[in-house]
Design a protein around this motif. Structure first.
Motif, PDB file in Angstrom:
ATOM      1  N   THR A  36       3.653  -0.998  -7.105  1.00  0.00           N
ATOM      2  CA  THR A  36       4.823  -0.306  -6.553  1.00  0.00           C
ATOM      3  C   THR A  36       4.446   0.591  -5.377  1.00  0.00           C
ATOM      4  O   THR A  36       5.304   0.944  -4.566  1.00  0.00           O
ATOM      5  N   GLU A  40       7.606  -2.579  -1.613  1.00  0.00           N
ATOM      6  CA  GLU A  40       8.897  -1.928  -1.819  1.00  0.00           C
ATOM      7  C   GLU A  40       9.540  -2.355  -3.136  1.00  0.00           C
ATOM      8  O   GLU A  40      10.238  -1.565  -3.761  1.00  0.00           O
ATOM      9  N   SER A  41       9.317  -3.604  -3.515  1.00  0.00           N
ATOM     10  CA  SER A  41       9.942  -4.133  -4.729  1.00  0.00           C
ATOM     11  C   SER A  41       9.156  -5.351  -5.192  1.00  0.00           C
ATOM     12  O   SER A  41       8.274  -5.851  -4.490  1.00  0.00           O
ATOM     13  N   ASP A  43      10.503  -8.218  -5.427  1.00  0.00           N
ATOM     14  CA  ASP A  43      10.915  -9.275  -4.494  1.00  0.00           C
ATOM     15  C   ASP A  43      10.046  -9.282  -3.240  1.00  0.00           C
ATOM     16  O   ASP A  43       9.718 -10.347  -2.710  1.00  0.00           O
ATOM     17  N   ASP A  44       9.677  -8.105  -2.753  1.00  0.00           N
ATOM     18  CA  ASP A  44       8.800  -8.004  -1.587  1.00  0.00           C
ATOM     19  C   ASP A  44       7.436  -8.615  -1.898  1.00  0.00           C
ATOM     20  O   ASP A  44       6.885  -9.386  -1.105  1.00  0.00           O
TER      21      ASP A  44
END
Length: 193
Positions: A36, A40-41, A43-44
């Motif tokens: 993290t 960013e996520s 998904d990133d």
């Protein structure tokens, strides 16, 4: 980066479901918080893993294309080259890699972060296929490239979804029917009298 490599490997082994913060950190040998901190996520991180996986695949494809000599090839030989490059042998882990590739295609329809990655990879695949056709004495037209790739993709996805043990053979059969239309041989020059 170790996290992206770990995520790419997990994705190839078990699909998107296998890419979780904890699993990626554990595979990379890093603290859980690193996933993290650097991304960013999830998904990133997945988008970066898809890009790395696609780049690895393209590197292998380019290495194989570099071995192909310039020669006129009959339809069957061109079909075999295309199948080798776009599908490859489907045994063991290679089958999982193929499934992961198609999962990425489908996932990009729902995940905007993957759309751009898939678009860039698709351009590279088109260019690679175009080079194979050029080296094989075939006409290269954009609509022909798209048709050939769509035929292979459709055959493989259809076979995989039906648990067909040989999607490679189905793709070969379908491609054989359209190769001379989508990428006809270049006209032979007449020898001068």
């Amino acid at each position: 980066m170790a996290l992206v490599e770990a995520a790419a490997d997990l994705m190839l082994e078990g699909g998107f479901e296998a890419v979780r913060h904890r699993a990626v950190a554990q595979r990379a040998g890093l603290p859980l918080a690193s996933t993290t901190y650097y991304f960013e996520s999830l998904d990133d991180l997945i988008a970066r893993a898809v890009e790395l996986s696609g780049s690895r695949e393209m590197d292998a494809m380019r290495a194989r294309i570099d071995e192909i000599t310039q020669a006129d090839r009959d339809a069957a030989a061109v079909v075999e080259l295309i199948i080798e490059l776009l599908v490859g042998p489907i045994e063991g882990a290679a089958r999982e890699h193929l499934i992961a590739r198609y999962e990425c295609f489908i996932a990009s329809a729902r995940h905007p972060q993957l759309q751009e990655v898939q678009r860039r990879l698709r351009i590279q695949f088109d260019d690679a296929l175009g080079e194979v056709l050029r080296r094989s004495g075939r006409q290269v037209r954009q609509e022909g490239l798209r048709r050939l790739i769509c035929v292979v993709d459709g055959a493989v996805v259809g076979a995989l979804s039906e648990s067909d043990p040989d999607p490679e053979q189905l793709a070969r059969e379908m491609l054989s029917e359209v190769i001379d239309v989508a990428a006809p041989p270049l006209p032979q020059e007449e020898p001068e009298p």
